[in-house]
Design a protein around this motif. Structure first.
Motif, mmCIF file in Angstrom:
data_model
loop_
_atom_site.group_PDB
_atom_site.id
_atom_site.type_symbol
_atom_site.label_atom_id
_atom_site.label_comp_id
_atom_site.label_asym_id
_atom_site.label_seq_id
_atom_site.Cartn_x
_atom_site.Cartn_y
_atom_site.Cartn_z
ATOM 1 N N ALA A 333 0.822 -1.222 0.000
ATOM 2 C CA ALA A 333 0.000 0.000 0.000
ATOM 3 C C ALA A 333 0.848 1.261 0.000
ATOM 4 C CB ALA A 333 -0.904 -0.007 1.232
ATOM 5 N N ILE A 334 0.540 2.184 -0.876
ATOM 6 C CA ILE A 334 1.296 3.440 -0.869
ATOM 7 C C ILE A 334 0.741 4.391 0.200
ATOM 8 C CG2 ILE A 334 1.891 3.207 -3.309
ATOM 9 C CD1 ILE A 334 0.013 5.525 -3.909
ATOM 10 N N PHE A 335 -0.493 4.106 0.700
ATOM 11 C CA PHE A 335 -1.049 4.909 1.803
ATOM 12 C C PHE A 335 -0.937 4.154 3.133
ATOM 13 C CE2 PHE A 335 -3.547 6.391 -1.971
ATOM 14 C CZ PHE A 335 -2.881 7.600 -2.103
ATOM 15 N N PHE A 336 -0.016 3.239 3.193
ATOM 16 C CA PHE A 336 0.382 2.536 4.398
ATOM 17 C C PHE A 336 -0.504 1.347 4.767
ATOM 18 C CE2 PHE A 336 3.745 3.406 7.520
ATOM 19 C CZ PHE A 336 4.545 4.172 6.706
ATOM 20 N N CYS A 337 0.171 0.277 5.138
ATOM 21 C CA CYS A 337 -0.528 -0.885 5.660
ATOM 22 C C CYS A 337 -0.913 -0.588 7.105
ATOM 23 C CB CYS A 337 0.371 -2.120 5.610
ATOM 24 S SG CYS A 337 0.571 -2.742 3.928
ATOM 25 N N GLY A 338 -2.129 -0.909 7.452
ATOM 26 C CA GLY A 338 -2.617 -0.630 8.809
ATOM 27 C C GLY A 338 -3.318 0.708 8.905
ATOM 28 N N ALA A 339 -3.380 1.422 7.788
ATOM 29 C CA ALA A 339 -4.018 2.746 7.778
ATOM 30 C C ALA A 339 -5.334 2.661 6.981
ATOM 31 C CB ALA A 339 -3.083 3.766 7.169
ATOM 32 N N PRO A 340 -6.189 3.665 7.110
ATOM 33 C CA PRO A 340 -7.536 3.563 6.513
ATOM 34 C C PRO A 340 -7.561 3.352 4.997
ATOM 35 C CG PRO A 340 -7.434 5.387 8.072
ATOM 36 C CD PRO A 340 -6.048 4.877 7.942
ATOM 37 N N TYR A 341 -6.583 3.821 4.260
ATOM 38 C CA TYR A 341 -6.648 3.717 2.801
ATOM 39 C C TYR A 341 -5.753 2.609 2.248
ATOM 40 C CZ TYR A 341 -8.982 8.189 3.406
ATOM 41 O OH TYR A 341 -9.835 9.171 3.810
ATOM 42 N N GLU A 342 -5.507 1.603 3.055
ATOM 43 C CA GLU A 342 -4.651 0.478 2.633
ATOM 44 C C GLU A 342 -5.290 -0.298 1.490
ATOM 45 O OE1 GLU A 342 -3.741 -2.295 5.753
ATOM 46 O OE2 GLU A 342 -3.000 -3.799 4.332
ATOM 47 N N ILE A 498 8.613 4.325 -5.605
ATOM 48 C CA ILE A 498 8.496 2.885 -5.358
ATOM 49 C C ILE A 498 8.570 2.646 -3.847
ATOM 50 C CG2 ILE A 498 9.414 0.591 -5.880
ATOM 51 C CD1 ILE A 498 10.749 1.941 -8.364
ATOM 52 N N PRO A 499 7.483 2.113 -3.240
ATOM 53 C CA PRO A 499 7.523 1.843 -1.798
ATOM 54 C C PRO A 499 8.429 0.651 -1.506
ATOM 55 C CG PRO A 499 5.363 1.281 -2.718
ATOM 56 C CD PRO A 499 6.201 1.747 -3.855
ATOM 57 N N MET A 500 9.331 0.823 -0.563
ATOM 58 C CA MET A 500 10.309 -0.229 -0.284
ATOM 59 C C MET A 500 10.149 -0.854 1.094
ATOM 60 S SD MET A 500 11.613 -0.439 -3.158
ATOM 61 C CE MET A 500 12.431 -1.915 -2.630
ATOM 62 N N GLY A 501 8.927 -0.824 1.607
ATOM 63 C CA GLY A 501 8.645 -1.517 2.866
ATOM 64 C C GLY A 501 8.492 -0.569 4.034
ATOM 65 N N GLN A 502 7.784 -1.074 5.028
ATOM 66 C CA GLN A 502 7.554 -0.301 6.249
ATOM 67 C C GLN A 502 8.400 -0.870 7.375
ATOM 68 O OE1 GLN A 502 2.827 0.345 5.334
ATOM 69 N NE2 GLN A 502 3.389 -0.073 7.436
ATOM 70 N N ASN A 503 8.773 -0.018 8.293
ATOM 71 C CA ASN A 503 9.448 -0.540 9.480
ATOM 72 C C ASN A 503 9.135 0.328 10.689
ATOM 73 O OD1 ASN A 503 11.472 1.617 9.348
ATOM 74 N ND2 ASN A 503 12.239 0.484 7.576
ATOM 75 N N PHE A 504 9.487 -0.198 11.830
ATOM 76 C CA PHE A 504 9.131 0.487 13.082
ATOM 77 C C PHE A 504 10.347 1.160 13.701
ATOM 78 C CE2 PHE A 504 6.092 -3.029 12.668
ATOM 79 C CZ PHE A 504 4.915 -2.301 12.664
ATOM 80 N N ILE A 505 10.091 2.294 14.299
ATOM 81 C CA ILE A 505 11.152 2.954 15.066
ATOM 82 C C ILE A 505 11.140 2.308 16.447
ATOM 83 C CG2 ILE A 505 11.970 5.125 16.039
ATOM 84 C CD1 ILE A 505 10.405 6.533 13.768
ATOM 85 N N VAL A 506 12.215 1.617 16.757
ATOM 86 C CA VAL A 506 12.279 0.928 18.043
ATOM 87 C C VAL A 506 12.896 1.858 19.073
ATOM 88 C CG1 VAL A 506 13.101 -1.118 19.257
ATOM 89 C CG2 VAL A 506 12.578 -1.241 16.819
ATOM 90 N N GLY A 507 12.186 2.033 20.155
ATOM 91 C CA GLY A 507 12.730 2.826 21.250
ATOM 92 C C GLY A 507 13.067 1.922 22.411
ATOM 93 N N ALA A 508 13.725 2.475 23.393
ATOM 94 C CA ALA A 508 14.004 1.718 24.613
ATOM 95 C C ALA A 508 13.865 2.678 25.787
ATOM 96 C CB ALA A 508 15.395 1.113 24.561
ATOM 97 N N LYS A 509 13.394 2.134 26.904
ATOM 98 C CA LYS A 509 13.163 3.003 28.071
ATOM 99 C C LYS A 509 13.517 2.288 29.355
ATOM 100 C CE LYS A 509 8.394 1.913 29.342
ATOM 101 N NZ LYS A 509 8.647 1.495 30.721
ATOM 102 N N SER A 510 13.760 3.074 30.362
ATOM 103 C CA SER A 510 13.944 2.528 31.698
ATOM 104 C C SER A 510 12.622 1.919 32.141
ATOM 105 C CB SER A 510 14.351 3.666 32.636
ATOM 106 O OG SER A 510 14.038 3.324 33.953
ATOM 107 N N LYS A 511 12.693 0.786 32.823
ATOM 108 C CA LYS A 511 11.445 0.153 33.271
ATOM 109 C C LYS A 511 10.738 0.995 34.321
ATOM 110 C CE LYS A 511 12.522 -4.588 32.047
ATOM 111 N NZ LYS A 511 13.009 -5.901 32.480
ATOM 112 N N LYS A 512 11.450 1.982 34.885
ATOM 113 C CA LYS A 512 10.821 2.859 35.873
ATOM 114 C C LYS A 512 9.804 3.801 35.225
ATOM 115 C CE LYS A 512 14.670 3.233 39.115
ATOM 116 N NZ LYS A 512 15.755 4.133 39.531
ATOM 117 N N LEU A 513 10.016 4.108 33.957
ATOM 118 C CA LEU A 513 9.128 5.075 33.287
ATOM 119 C C LEU A 513 7.747 4.485 33.093
ATOM 120 C CD1 LEU A 513 10.864 6.941 30.350
ATOM 121 C CD2 LEU A 513 10.475 7.683 32.681
ATOM 122 N N GLN A 514 6.754 5.271 33.414
ATOM 123 C CA GLN A 514 5.374 4.810 33.238
ATOM 124 C C GLN A 514 4.582 5.844 32.448
ATOM 125 O OE1 GLN A 514 3.851 4.125 37.170
ATOM 126 N NE2 GLN A 514 5.261 2.445 37.571
#
Lengths: 531, 313
Positions: A333-342, A498-514
């Motif tokens: 999808a050029i309007f993103f997988c997981g989005a309304p216009y997929e 040409i769409p070349m795939g989607q990926n996620f921005i991986v973050g990391a946090k202290s387990k103390k953060l809520q």
């Protein structure tokens, strides 16, 4: 008697003074401090002057918006308390919430909001569309104003609640009157945090402190909407250019949150007892290969379609993410997988790599072996990996490739050139956009077909322009969805990108953060850090 | 001597001028448009053009240089293309970490390297000399980032004695400042002490072979006096030169170490500005570097007089 140069009491005083000097800032402070490391550096502060994502993200702390997007991608009132749309859908009456104040103590007024929207409309493409439909603003009183449209426009609230650049942030009128091509340098907003300019070191650190006068909405926070409750007293955005050092700092507890952990360092996070990884933006971002429609040989559609056959989303994503298959998504999808216009319409060429078909198209197009100039951004590992894969695939498909490895600044400069490729121009480059930017045909820069006014690559297509206009004119979601499918079909036909795939921005946090919220933008309200 | 100092200071102007012109030209001739980077992905060509005009980037190079030069005469280094902050302020923010890092590294390097070099020369070609010079070769050969990450792993991650990254300003307490600079200083001292130790050894070896040293020994001078007073003072000129050069290099920016330990120093500011084509910052920093380099060289030249009375006269 020999005169002493220091009495006993002086010694005690000196030792005490030295102790104080050495102890320095050790005085205990009860304020809660959140230390974050984000992707990129904060070099500017005005989110209307630049569309830079680091500026956008931090601007959300300082400035607020009239409307905002929630986790269901619906637009909800934010600074606006109540609003009304007239029966003919041409008049939007917006009334501000009670208690909204600027950081300098002044009240937020209709005049401020009108000036802010006027400045935003000169910069933002969707704001520009709104301007076409807008007849006038009407100030009713200090807290109420109207947008009077020439004709109904179903995307009015979508535009006002746009979550990504340029975000329609509200500023005091005196700042909003700054010409749009000059930057605002005084961060006076009405958001939950205030930026401390005296502690800002571009390239090193930016500091935000809680706005004690902020009145949050009563609804629970959701994406960029709902109650923004500032639970942390002070947020320090620390720029750590070396990612290994940033991960080490997180593991050692020197920072609490890191956005964008490189995939090869995730095992360090996974092994830690104190830190955990997280994905906050459910849509993520995507990678695009962009072709120059203005220059031969890519002025020939068959040549562009040959590139679609030559490249593989899986190869691209594997090059950077390796075996971490959960961190990327192969998506038609050029309007993103997981989005309304997929939709997967007309995606067969780039979803099924086929060198034979690519070669056949090259032959049909009469490709004469003209070297294809690839702007290969090599100072950022992710794009370096992608373009290394692309260059190999293009060569395998029969293209002659001139692989030009350059830094980001050079890519930014070169991609704007419409000159012939061998005279400082280009044929191919790669870029990346967030899902929230591409998910809507109104904000997706690759489907305008607007020739010289289009985004780099300058696809020129009357049919695409008509379809986009039809999308803007659509009255219902069903109409918009149907038009979006046609837009994807046409865009892929003429290969706007040409769409070349989607990926996620991986973050990391202290387990103390809520309380870290999901969302397309990393927000820091609602976050707490219990001891 | 005063005339000598005055002449050296005057020499600062043309040298700094040449350096600045060269850097200005090189930077502007390299591809990359700061206006396009400032504006971001969504800006139209017209918007980028307006930003270029506002920043005078659409002017011919000689005009841009002239504008910068005129501002400089008013002691104005201009404003960052990106943050719109005064360049002088941005440099000032970064000077303290850089100078403190240079100072602590130099003190540490000299404290380690000079005794080591003297010892190696005194025990030349014996195991202790070979060990000292072996360590020196190691100091030269191992990249700073390897040493840095190694120290972080042991002393920060495992033992928790020192912070992984960051700089505490002097205003937060001298102890906190020195604590934050310990690992970066040790990392850099690993390299610079190797350099100073080798030069000290070579200079001392030459001096120890002199006739007057043999005479002093024959007259029964104690070893310590022989080495520290008679020999080191005469070997001082090359040692001071290498210490001066090292200090200048440290002030000039040790980007890798600053990056590994996240020290917000001048080196990082410069590299960042070059990568983003933030011309006013690059010009300001280069001007400051060249002035500082000349002043350090001047200080080193003047220090020769302490060691060699012939220079004084």
């Amino acid at each position: 008697m020999k005169k002493t140069w220091m009495t006993g009491r002086s010694w005690i005083r000196a030792v005490a003074a030295t102790g104080v000097l050495l102890a320095g800032g050790a005085a205990a402070s009860a304020e809660s401090v959140l230390r974050i490391k984000m992707v990129g550096d904060l070099k500017q502060i005005d989110p209307i002057w630049t569309s830079s994502f680091p500026v956008r993200d931090m601007a959300y702390l300082v400035w607020d918006t009239l409307f905002a997007m929630d986790k269901d991608y619906k637009v909800q009132p934010q600074m606006v308390g109540k609003y009304d749309v007239s029966a003919d859908a041409k008049i939007y009456t917006l009334t501000l919430r009670d208690g909204l104040k600027w950081h300098d103590g002044g009240d937020v007024t209709s005049a401020d909001c009108i000036a802010s929207l006027e400045r935003w409309m000169t910069k933002d493409p969707l704001g520009g569309e709104l301007k076409k439909y807008l007849d006038r603003f009407e100030k009713v009183d200090d807290k109420t104003f109207k947008l009077v449209l020439k004709e109904p426009w179903g995307l009015t609230l979508t535009a006002l609640g746009k979550p990504s650049s340029y975000v329609p942030f509200m500023m005091p009128e005196r700042l909003a009157r700054t010409p749009p091509d000059k930057d605002v340098t005084t961060p006076v907003g009405s958001g939950p945090y205030m930026m401390k300019m005296d502690e800002w070191q571009p390239g090193a650190k930016a500091v935000y402190v809680r706005n004690p006068n902020y009145v949050p909405r009563s609804e629970p926070a959701s994406f960029m909407a709902g109650g923004k409750i500032a639970k942390i007293d002070r947020i320090e955005r620390i720029h750590i250019p070396d990612e290994v050092s940033a991960v080490n700092a997180l593991l050692a507890g020197e920072i609490d949150y890191m956005e964008g952990v490189p995939p090869d360092m995730l095992p360090l996070i996974e092994r830690s007892k104190d830190v955990e990884m997280m994905i906050r933006d459910p849509l993520g971002k995507s990678v695009q290969v962009v072709l120059n429609h203005k220059q031969p040989p890519f002025d020939n559609v068959k040549m562009r379609q040959a590139v679609q056959y030559a490249l593989s989303q899986k190869d691209f994503q594997e090059a950077y993410f390796g075996d971490k298959t959960k961190l990327y998504k192969i998506c038609p999808a050029i309007f993103f997988c997981g989005a309304p216009y997929e939709t997967d319409v007309n995606s067969e060429r780039y979803m099924n790599q086929n060198f034979d078909k690519a070669k056949a198209l090259l032959k049909e197009a009469g490709y004469d072996g003209t070297p294809i100039i690839v702007l290969h951004q090599s100072d950022q590992k992710e794009f370096d990996d992608y373009m290394t894969v692309a260059v190999q695939a293009l060569r395998k498909a029969g293209f002659v490739v001139d692989d030009q490895r350059i830094d980001a600044a050079s890519v930014f400069s070169r991609r704007a050139s419409k000159a012939p490729a061998n005279q400082g121009g280009w044929h191919i480059f790669s870029t990346g956009w967030g899902g929230v930017d591409l998910m809507n045909p109104a904000t997706n820069v690759f489907v305008t077909g607007a020739c010289d006014s289009a985004w780099f690559g300058w696809p020129c297509d009357e049919e695409l322009q008509k379809l986009r206009a039809a999308f803007f004119a659509a009255r219902t979601d069903e109409e918009r969805k149907a038009t979006a499918i046609k837009l994807q079909a046409r865009a892929n036909d003429i290969v706007t990108f040409i769409p070349m795939g989607q990926n996620f921005i991986v973050g990391a946090k202290s387990k103390k953060l809520q309380g870290l919220l999901d969302g397309p933008v990393s927000s820091f309200w609602n976050v707490s850090k219990p001891n | 001597m005063i005339r000598y100092i005055a002449l050296r200071l005057l020499a600062l102007l043309p040298v700094a001028g040449c350096v600045v012109i060269a850097v200005f030209m090189l930077l502007h001739l390299s591809p990359g448009d700061p206006a396009a980077m400032v504006a971001g992905d969504l800006a139209s060509p017209e918007q980028i053009a307006r930003i270029r005009a506002r920043l005078h980037l659409d002017q011919p190079l000689y005009l841009q240089f002239a504008i910068w030069l005129i501002n400089l005469l008013h002691l104005d280094l201009g404003f960052s293309v990106f943050s719109d902050q005064p360049v002088a302020r941005l440099i000032a923010q970064r000077l303290e970490p850089t100078l403190m890092l240079a100072l602590t590294t130099t003190i540490l390097s000299v404290a380690i390297a000079v005794p080591l070099g003297i010892l190696a020369a005194w025990k030349a070609r014996r195991p202790i000399d070979r060990l000292a010079m072996g360590m020196s070769v190691l100091g030269f050969s191992v990249p700073a980032f390897v040493v840095g990450y190694g120290l972080i792993y042991v002393f920060s991650i495992n033992l928790g004695w020192f912070p992984v990254q960051g700089y505490k300003p002097i205003s937060s307490g001298l102890a906190a400042c020195l604590h934050s600079l310990t690992l970066p200083s040790v990392t850099l001292a690993f390299v610079f002490s190797a350099l100073v130790a080798r030069v000290t050894r070579a200079a001392m070896l030459e001096i120890l072979a002199e006739d007057y040293m043999r005479t002093a020994r024959a007259k029964g001078a104690a070893t310590a006096r022989l080495l520290w007073i008679h020999a080191l003072k005469n070997a001082g000129v090359p040692v001071m030169t290498v210490i001066g050069v090292s200090f200048a290099a440290l002030v000039g920016g040790v980007v890798v170490t600053e990056s590994v330990f996240n020290i917000p120093g001048v080196g990082r500011l410069t590299i960042d500005a070059i990568l983003h084509r933030d011309y006013p910052i690059v010009q300001g920093v280069i001007l400051m570097f060249s002035a500082l380099l000349i002043l350090i060289n001047l200080a080193v030249d003047l220090s020769y007089a302490l060691f060699d009375p012939r220079i004084r006269s």
